[in-house]
Design a protein around this motif. Structure first.
Motif, PDB file in Angstrom:
ATOM      1  N   TYR A  43       0.823  -1.206   0.000  1.00 36.86           N
ATOM      2  CA  TYR A  43       0.000   0.000   0.000  1.00 36.86           C
ATOM      3  C   TYR A  43       0.864   1.267   0.000  1.00 36.86           C
ATOM      4  O   TYR A  43       1.963   1.289   0.535  1.00 36.86           O
ATOM      5  N   ASP A  44       0.305   2.296  -0.578  1.00 32.61           N
ATOM      6  CA  ASP A  44       0.879   3.634  -0.493  1.00 32.61           C
ATOM      7  C   ASP A  44       0.061   4.390   0.544  1.00 32.61           C
ATOM      8  O   ASP A  44      -1.067   4.797   0.276  1.00 32.61           O
ATOM      9  N   LEU A  45       0.600   4.545   1.751  1.00 38.92           N
ATOM     10  CA  LEU A  45      -0.136   5.181   2.839  1.00 38.92           C
ATOM     11  C   LEU A  45       0.000   6.692   2.755  1.00 38.92           C
ATOM     12  O   LEU A  45       1.112   7.227   2.672  1.00 38.92           O
ATOM     13  N   ARG A  46      -1.132   7.369   2.778  1.00 42.30           N
ATOM     14  CA  ARG A  46      -1.171   8.823   2.789  1.00 42.30           C
ATOM     15  C   ARG A  46      -1.936   9.275   4.025  1.00 42.30           C
ATOM     16  O   ARG A  46      -2.998   8.737   4.338  1.00 42.30           O
ATOM     17  N   ILE A  47      -1.394  10.253   4.729  1.00 36.38           N
ATOM     18  CA  ILE A  47      -2.058  10.813   5.902  1.00 36.38           C
ATOM     19  C   ILE A  47      -2.665  12.141   5.498  1.00 36.38           C
ATOM     20  O   ILE A  47      -1.964  13.040   5.005  1.00 36.38           O
ATOM     21  N   CYS A  48      -3.979  12.246   5.674  1.00 37.75           N
ATOM     22  CA  CYS A  48      -4.714  13.419   5.194  1.00 37.75           C
ATOM     23  C   CYS A  48      -5.392  14.129   6.347  1.00 37.75           C
ATOM     24  O   CYS A  48      -6.195  13.521   7.081  1.00 37.75           O
ATOM     25  N   GLY A  49      -5.101  15.402   6.520  1.00 36.81           N
ATOM     26  CA  GLY A  49      -5.723  16.162   7.589  1.00 36.81           C
ATOM     27  C   GLY A  49      -4.996  17.464   7.832  1.00 36.81           C
ATOM     28  O   GLY A  49      -4.013  17.784   7.151  1.00 36.81           O
ATOM     29  N   PRO A  50      -5.447  18.229   8.822  1.00 38.13           N
ATOM     30  CA  PRO A  50      -4.778  19.492   9.157  1.00 38.13           C
ATOM     31  C   PRO A  50      -3.416  19.234   9.785  1.00 38.13           C
ATOM     32  O   PRO A  50      -3.184  18.191  10.397  1.00 38.13           O
ATOM     33  N   GLY A  51      -2.513  20.153   9.647  1.00 38.97           N
ATOM     34  CA  GLY A  51      -1.164  19.992  10.182  1.00 38.97           C
ATOM     35  C   GLY A  51      -1.150  19.855  11.686  1.00 38.97           C
ATOM     36  O   GLY A  51      -1.842  20.583  12.402  1.00 38.97           O
ATOM     37  N   GLY A  52      -0.367  18.887  12.166  1.00 36.90           N
ATOM     38  CA  GLY A  52      -0.167  18.725  13.597  1.00 36.90           C
ATOM     39  C   GLY A  52      -1.330  18.153  14.357  1.00 36.90           C
ATOM     40  O   GLY A  52      -1.352  18.182  15.592  1.00 36.90           O
ATOM     41  N   ALA A  53      -2.337  17.605  13.682  1.00 37.81           N
ATOM     42  CA  ALA A  53      -3.480  17.047  14.382  1.00 37.81           C
ATOM     43  C   ALA A  53      -3.112  15.709  15.001  1.00 37.81           C
ATOM     44  O   ALA A  53      -2.193  15.024  14.586  1.00 37.81           O
ATOM     45  N   GLY A  54      -3.867  15.314  16.022  1.00 35.35           N
ATOM     46  CA  GLY A  54      -3.619  14.040  16.682  1.00 35.35           C
ATOM     47  C   GLY A  54      -4.353  13.977  17.996  1.00 35.35           C
ATOM     48  O   GLY A  54      -5.454  14.496  18.128  1.00 35.35           O
ATOM     49  N   ALA A  55      -3.724  13.349  18.977  1.00 40.07           N
ATOM     50  CA  ALA A  55      -4.348  13.208  20.290  1.00 40.07           C
ATOM     51  C   ALA A  55      -3.257  13.306  21.342  1.00 40.07           C
ATOM     52  O   ALA A  55      -2.276  12.565  21.300  1.00 40.07           O
ATOM     53  N   GLY A  56      -3.419  14.229  22.298  1.00 32.54           N
ATOM     54  CA  GLY A  56      -2.441  14.357  23.358  1.00 32.54           C
ATOM     55  C   GLY A  56      -1.067  14.681  22.806  1.00 32.54           C
ATOM     56  O   GLY A  56      -0.874  15.609  22.028  1.00 32.54           O
ATOM     57  N   ARG A  57      -0.071  13.871  23.188  1.00 33.99           N
ATOM     58  CA  ARG A  57       1.300  14.090  22.724  1.00 33.99           C
ATOM     59  C   ARG A  57       1.571  13.445  21.373  1.00 33.99           C
ATOM     60  O   ARG A  57       2.647  13.602  20.810  1.00 33.99           O
ATOM     61  N   PHE A  58       0.612  12.690  20.860  1.00 36.15           N
ATOM     62  CA  PHE A  58       0.815  11.969  19.613  1.00 36.15           C
ATOM     63  C   PHE A  58       0.381  12.863  18.465  1.00 36.15           C
ATOM     64  O   PHE A  58      -0.799  13.186  18.331  1.00 36.15           O
ATOM     65  N   ARG A  59       1.333  13.273  17.644  1.00 31.20           N
ATOM     66  CA  ARG A  59       1.049  14.178  16.538  1.00 31.20           C
ATOM     67  C   ARG A  59       1.594  13.597  15.241  1.00 31.20           C
ATOM     68  O   ARG A  59       2.626  12.930  15.221  1.00 31.20           O
ATOM     69  N   LEU A  60       0.898  13.879  14.146  1.00 27.75           N
ATOM     70  CA  LEU A  60       1.342  13.425  12.830  1.00 27.75           C
ATOM     71  C   LEU A  60       1.368  14.613  11.878  1.00 27.75           C
ATOM     72  O   LEU A  60       0.492  15.493  11.943  1.00 27.75           O
ATOM     73  N   GLU A  61       2.352  14.641  11.025  1.00 29.85           N
ATOM     74  CA  GLU A  61       2.420  15.668   9.993  1.00 29.85           C
ATOM     75  C   GLU A  61       1.790  15.094   8.730  1.00 29.85           C
ATOM     76  O   GLU A  61       2.297  14.119   8.169  1.00 29.85           O
ATOM     77  N   PRO A  62       0.664  15.617   8.269  1.00 32.09           N
ATOM     78  CA  PRO A  62      -0.048  15.017   7.140  1.00 32.09           C
ATOM     79  C   PRO A  62       0.669  15.233   5.807  1.00 32.09           C
ATOM     80  O   PRO A  62       1.464  16.151   5.642  1.00 32.09           O
ATOM     81  N   ASP A  63       0.360  14.355   4.882  1.00 33.34           N
ATOM     82  CA  ASP A  63       0.853  14.491   3.508  1.00 33.34           C
ATOM     83  C   ASP A  63      -0.040  15.420   2.689  1.00 33.34           C
ATOM     84  O   ASP A  63       0.431  16.105   1.776  1.00 33.34           O
ATOM     85  N   ASP A  64      -1.345  15.391   3.000  1.00 40.01           N
ATOM     86  CA  ASP A  64      -2.327  16.203   2.274  1.00 40.01           C
ATOM     87  C   ASP A  64      -3.381  16.692   3.254  1.00 40.01           C
ATOM     88  O   ASP A  64      -3.477  16.206   4.395  1.00 40.01           O
ATOM     89  N   GLY A  65      -4.210  17.610   2.788  1.00 37.20           N
ATOM     90  CA  GLY A  65      -5.369  17.997   3.558  1.00 37.20           C
ATOM     91  C   GLY A  65      -6.460  16.942   3.452  1.00 37.20           C
ATOM     92  O   GLY A  65      -6.317  15.935   2.747  1.00 37.20           O
ATOM     93  N   LEU A  66      -7.568  17.165   4.127  1.00 35.73           N
ATOM     94  CA  LEU A  66      -8.662  16.200   4.086  1.00 35.73           C
ATOM     95  C   LEU A  66      -9.201  16.002   2.673  1.00 35.73           C
ATOM     96  O   LEU A  66      -9.768  14.934   2.368  1.00 35.73           O
ATOM     97  N   ASP A  67      -9.017  16.987   1.817  1.00 29.98           N
ATOM     98  CA  ASP A  67      -9.496  16.824   0.447  1.00 29.98           C
ATOM     99  C   ASP A  67      -8.724  15.743  -0.299  1.00 29.98           C
ATOM    100  O   ASP A  67      -9.153  15.266  -1.350  1.00 29.98           O
ATOM    101  N   GLY A  68      -7.585  15.312   0.251  1.00 23.98           N
ATOM    102  CA  GLY A  68      -6.821  14.239  -0.361  1.00 23.98           C
ATOM    103  C   GLY A  68      -7.495  12.884  -0.248  1.00 23.98           C
ATOM    104  O   GLY A  68      -7.130  11.939  -0.968  1.00 23.98           O
ATOM    105  N   LEU A  69      -8.503  12.764   0.629  1.00 27.80           N
ATOM    106  CA  LEU A  69      -9.202  11.485   0.778  1.00 27.80           C
ATOM    107  C   LEU A  69      -9.916  11.079  -0.503  1.00 27.80           C
ATOM    108  O   LEU A  69     -10.082   9.891  -0.781  1.00 27.80           O
ATOM    109  N   VAL A  70     -10.331  12.044  -1.294  1.00 31.42           N
ATOM    110  CA  VAL A  70     -11.172  11.752  -2.456  1.00 31.42           C
ATOM    111  C   VAL A  70     -10.420  10.980  -3.538  1.00 31.42           C
ATOM    112  O   VAL A  70     -11.046  10.332  -4.390  1.00 31.42           O
ATOM    113  N   THR A  71      -9.103  11.009  -3.514  1.00 32.62           N
ATOM    114  CA  THR A  71      -8.343  10.295  -4.533  1.00 32.62           C
ATOM    115  C   THR A  71      -7.866   8.922  -4.061  1.00 32.62           C
ATOM    116  O   THR A  71      -7.217   8.204  -4.811  1.00 32.62           O
TER     117      THR A  71
END
Length: 339
Positions: A43-71
């Protein structure tokens, strides 16, 4: 547009503030790590969402915004912590748009509330964490909420129960896409069962429960090693040193099913692996798995998996994009899951 099985390569992880970090990390590990043998692609994993979102101390830097889900071909919606409020509208809209574009959409744990808010669960079976199934049913009465399963596969829409059940669903997706041998290899790498019992009504087979302090700890492993034999309940009872009645009671408690049904699912699982990894004829597979005849194997295999053994082998053995009938195979499997 509906994606065929060999095309499902891009997995998009829908990220938003307040997502549960366990499910986020789990999905990244399953779909973002390298492929286990014998997988030829991954799989080619893509993380889509706003920058720095997550839970508590767990943060991820997304590859795309939420609009990237459509592809994406597959969209994973992890659980999120605050189910007392409506899911973020931007997330709901993006998930709905991805589904309308043909994506397969799966939720982990309380991510089911996002799918329900998007209307994707209306008229379908679904599940979520056991502590929140009543709330999901009350808030979304058009959804048939099943609190007794680890996950529900409705073809293009999948939901899982809480926490560790998210792993069960992710491995199920790998099994659908790459076959049982690859899913089992991945499970061994992750040191988790390839599939767990627990009363779920999926059309996949159950493994031997993990070794433990119960009367069946030895007999289950022994039975799997002797599937070529015409084992009976009495055979298992003698091996376990129990009466047939007590054996059946312990089987219910440990595996959630009867001895004969458990044996049948083990034989189907073994048949799947042989069909994927050998050139044995269906007659030979039937004998090796203790099914007796090819006719018996075909009957049980079709009923359980949703396609005949020969068709299953063509799909999961070679997996080329141009396999004749591959689209029909995937459609048949999806229809079986929906029943």
């Amino acid at each position: 547009m509906t994606h065929t099985l060999p095309d499902m390569t891009t997995v998009a992880l829908a990220l938003t503030e307040g997502m549960l970090h366990f499910e986020l990390a789990l999905a990244c590990e399953v779909f973002g790590s390298g492929p286990p043998a014998p997988a030829r692609s991954w799989y080619d994993l893509r993380i889509c969402g706003p920058g720095g979102a997550g839970a508590g101390r767990f943060r991820l830097e997304p590859d795309d915004g939420l609009d990237g889900l459509v592809t994406a071909h597959t969209v994973i919606v992890p659980g999120w912590a605050d189910i007392d409020r409506d899911p973020p509208g931007a997330l709901v809209d993006a998930v709905r748009a991805a589904h309308e574009a043909g994506a397969r959409v799966a939720s982990l744990c309380t991510g089911a509330f996002v799918l329900a808010a998007a209307g994707l669960l209306d008229g379908r079976r679904a599940t979520t964490h056991w502590a929140h199934t009543r709330e999901l049913a009350a808030r979304h009465p058009r959804v048939t909420v099943d609190p007794d399963v680890l996950y529900v596969d409705e073809g293009g829409i999948l939901t899982s129960a809480g926490k560790a059940a998210a792993m069960d669903l992710c491995l199920h997706l790998v099994r659908r896409d790459h076959g049982a041998a690859t899913a089992n290899a991945l499970a061994r790498r992750l040191v988790v069962p390839p599939h767990r019992d627990g009363g779920q009504a999926q059309y996949v087979t159950a493994p031997v429960p993990a070794p433990g302090d119960h009367p069946l700890a030895g007999v289950l492993s022994w039975a799997v090693e002797h599937l070529d034999r015409p084992l009976t309940v009495d055979d298992l009872a003698r091996r376990a040193g129990l009466s047939s009645r007590h054996l059946t009671r312990h089987f219910r408690a440990v595996t959630g099913t009867t001895p004969l049904q458990w044996l049948l699912t083990q034989r189907i699982r073994y048949a799947q692996e042989l069909l994927e990894s050998t050139d044995d004829t269906v007659d030979t597979v039937a004998a090796t798995t203790g099914m007796g005849t090819a006719t018996t194997l075909r009957r049980h295999f079709q009923r359980t998996v949703g396609v005949p053994p020969d068709t299953y082998r063509r799909t999961f053995r070679t997996r080329p994009a141009s396999v004749p009938g591959a689209r029909q195979v995937e459609h048949a499997v999806h229809e079986r899951h929906r029943q």
